[in-house]
Design an enzyme around this catalytic site. Structure first.
Site, PDB file in Angstrom:
ATOM      1  N   ARG A  96      58.828  54.981  47.694  1.00 29.33           N
ATOM      2  CA  ARG A  96      59.063  55.944  46.624  1.00 29.33           C
ATOM      3  C   ARG A  96      59.508  57.298  47.167  1.00 29.33           C
ATOM      4  O   ARG A  96      60.173  58.071  46.464  1.00 29.33           O
ATOM      5  CB  ARG A  96      57.800  56.075  45.761  1.00 29.33           C
ATOM      6  CG  ARG A  96      56.602  56.661  46.444  1.00 29.33           C
ATOM      7  CD  ARG A  96      55.303  56.311  45.730  1.00 29.33           C
ATOM      8  NE  ARG A  96      54.985  54.891  45.865  1.00 29.33           N
ATOM      9  CZ  ARG A  96      53.928  54.311  45.296  1.00 29.33           C
ATOM     10  NH1 ARG A  96      53.097  55.028  44.577  1.00 29.33           N
ATOM     11  NH2 ARG A  96      53.711  53.024  45.465  1.00 29.33           N
TER      12      ARG A  96
ATOM     13  N   LYS B 164      49.683  48.046  57.816  1.00 28.58           N
ATOM     14  CA  LYS B 164      49.356  46.868  57.020  1.00 28.58           C
ATOM     15  C   LYS B 164      48.541  45.879  57.843  1.00 28.58           C
ATOM     16  O   LYS B 164      48.799  45.709  59.044  1.00 28.58           O
ATOM     17  CB  LYS B 164      50.643  46.173  56.558  1.00 28.58           C
ATOM     18  CG  LYS B 164      51.518  46.977  55.609  1.00 28.58           C
ATOM     19  CD  LYS B 164      52.808  46.227  55.322  1.00 28.58           C
ATOM     20  CE  LYS B 164      53.745  47.039  54.427  1.00 28.58           C
ATOM     21  NZ  LYS B 164      53.283  47.073  53.035  1.00 28.58           N
TER      22      LYS B 164
END
Length: 484
Positions: free
Chosen positions: A332, A258
């Site tokens: 996920r 990130k």
């Protein structure tokens, strides 16, 4: 904050007093002078919602005016928000004690104000040398609340505070192993609650490819925690509600690291796991008659060591193969293993996930609610939406049309963990998760916009909010009523 129930006479009480006033029918009993009554009446002609402070030296009277004719959920939420404003006033005055009574006000309106005042009084201060000011004692007029109701609320608020504390803790002091150990310790003290903590070797034996892949870049081992609450009298074969929470203890993004601004506050990426554990513990504290299982996969996501990489193909717990497109779509992957485990081993009544999953959810509805999706779960979703409106932890249901399936298909595996398109990011993440639920009723709650606030919002303090706990607790309260 210590809550006590006692009769409170507004006209004779000596101390800091909060007086709620919602209906002119109570005008004759106001604890105000004629001049003060004139001030209130004149102001209510222009606005119904305000706080007026009157001196009762050495104390203060905090007169809270509101519009009781609004719809109940809106009225009660405004009272929670006003309570946060009153708390700031009490803090500014250095007050440690206060009492609450009311006129022209319903018990549930008083309860909402007390809830807002209590939730606003939390602060994450364990690393601060000087402890911030808190309201120490709150006396509530026993005319409005019953002891059992207050005690049940106190236990729920306590679990919200613990959720906030866990989410606020930096990963240096709360990694996967430490969090699992703490959950096991709490479970041991609760009637009807069991806890199973699976370490790296056990996770490997289960072949949870998603959790193992995300953990490969970390020096800290993963954990898979299964909490089960089975109240007395429940049949062994009763279908449980399975609560699955994302436990990414810190998210760097992995090899798809990130940018700096996006990595701040990523200690909050385990808010889903903290939320689901807190919901189960609150249900056990108050002995709700509902069978629950919380499944909590935990690891951090780092770019070091043998970190998993884009183009890797991993095999999940249920045998599904997944092409890794983006290592920052890690939540996920760990949730998918836990969902498949729940579907295979528990024959669930419904599987509900909570996760800080996508920035797309925040872009879609901002920080005002939860992005929700469902598969084969129309009735429980409808109930969740209704109770969300009541407790004002609202959700917006996104579609799960079959056309979205095409966006997560892979040319080299069964699925891919992300899309190359900026479109429908929240929905495609939900679609990915729904695959692993199979035929089990499935609901996904994306709490990315509400789990952690960069600045205080009403009675949600800066940092972790615990948003979603009151929603799910109210949902669980309704389960037994629906069976009768």
């Amino acid at each position: 904050m210590n809550h006590t129930l006692n009769p409170v006479d507004a006209k004779t009480y000596e101390g800091n007093l909060i007086y709620l006033y919602g209906d002119e029918a109570a005008g004759r009993t106001l604890p105000l002078s004629r001049k003060e009554i004139e001030v209130v009446r004149e102001r209510r002609e222009h606005e119904r919602d305000f706080v007026a402070v009157f001196d009762r030296l050495p104390y203060h009277l905090y007169f809270v005016s509101f519009d009781s004719e609004r719809q109940a959920p809106d009225c009660q939420e405004r009272l929670r928000c006003t309570a946060a404003k009153v708390l700031r006033m009490l803090t500014a005055d250095g007050d440690a004690d206060a009492a609450i009574t009311a006129g022209g006000t319903l018990p549930e309106e008083v309860a909402a104000f007390v809830e807002g005042l209590t939730l606003a009084d939390y602060s994450f201060d364990r690393y601060i040398s000087k402890t911030p000011h808190h309201l120490q004692n709150l006396t509530i007029d026993s005319l409005f609340l019953k002891p059992a109701e207050l005690e049940a609320s106190e236990r729920l608020w306590n679990r919200i505070f613990w959720c906030r504390e866990w989410v606020n803790l930096p990963v240096q002091d709360l990694n996967a192993a430490q969090f699992a150990e703490e959950l096991a310790s709490i479970a041991a003290d609760l009637e009807g609650v069991s806890c199973t903590v699976m370490d790296l070797k056990q996770i490997q034996s289960l072949r949870m490819g998603g959790l193992l892949a995300v953990n490969r870049g970390s020096v800290d081992e993963p954990r898979f925690v299964v909490l089960e609450y089975k109240p007395k009298g429940r049949q062994a074969k009763e279908q449980p509600i399975c609560l699955v929470g994302k436990g990414i203890m810190f998210d760097t993004g992995g090899l798809n690291i990130k940018p700096g601004d996006y990595m701040s506050e990523m200690k909050s990426d385990m808010a889903g796991a903290a939320t689901m554990a807190s919901v189960l513990f609150a249900a056990a504290d108050n002995r709700l008659p509902v069978h629950l299982v919380a499944l909590l996969p935990m690891t951090d996501n780092r770019p070091s060591a043998n970190a998993y990489a884009p183009d890797d193909i991993i095999t999940m717990y249920d045998g599904t193969t997944v092409e890794v497109v983006n290592t920052d779509a890690e939540g996920r992957l760990i949730l998918a293993d836990a969902i498949a485990y729940a579907a295979k081993n528990y024959n669930p009544n419904v599987i509900i996930t909570a996760a800080t999953l996508t920035g797309a959810a925040v872009r879609a509805i901002s920080t005002f609610g939860i992005a929700a999706m469902q598969q084969n779960a129309d009735r429980p979703m409808t109930l969740l939406r209704l109770v969300g409106e009541q407790v004002y932890e609202r959700l917006v249901e996104f579609p799960m049309w079959r056309e979205y399936d095409e966006m997560i298909k892979s040319s080299f595996a069964d699925l891919r963990n992300s899309t190359s398109s900026p479109q429908a990011g929240t929905i495609t993440a939900g679609k990915f998760l729904a695959h692993f639920a199979g035929d089990s009723p499935f609901i996904h709650l994306d709490i990315a916009g509400v789990a952690y606030f960069s600045k205080a919002q009403q009675y949600y303090c800066k940092g972790a909010s615990g948003y979603g706990i009151r929603l799910l607790y109210a949902f669980l309260q309704m389960q037994d009523m629906m069976k009768k």
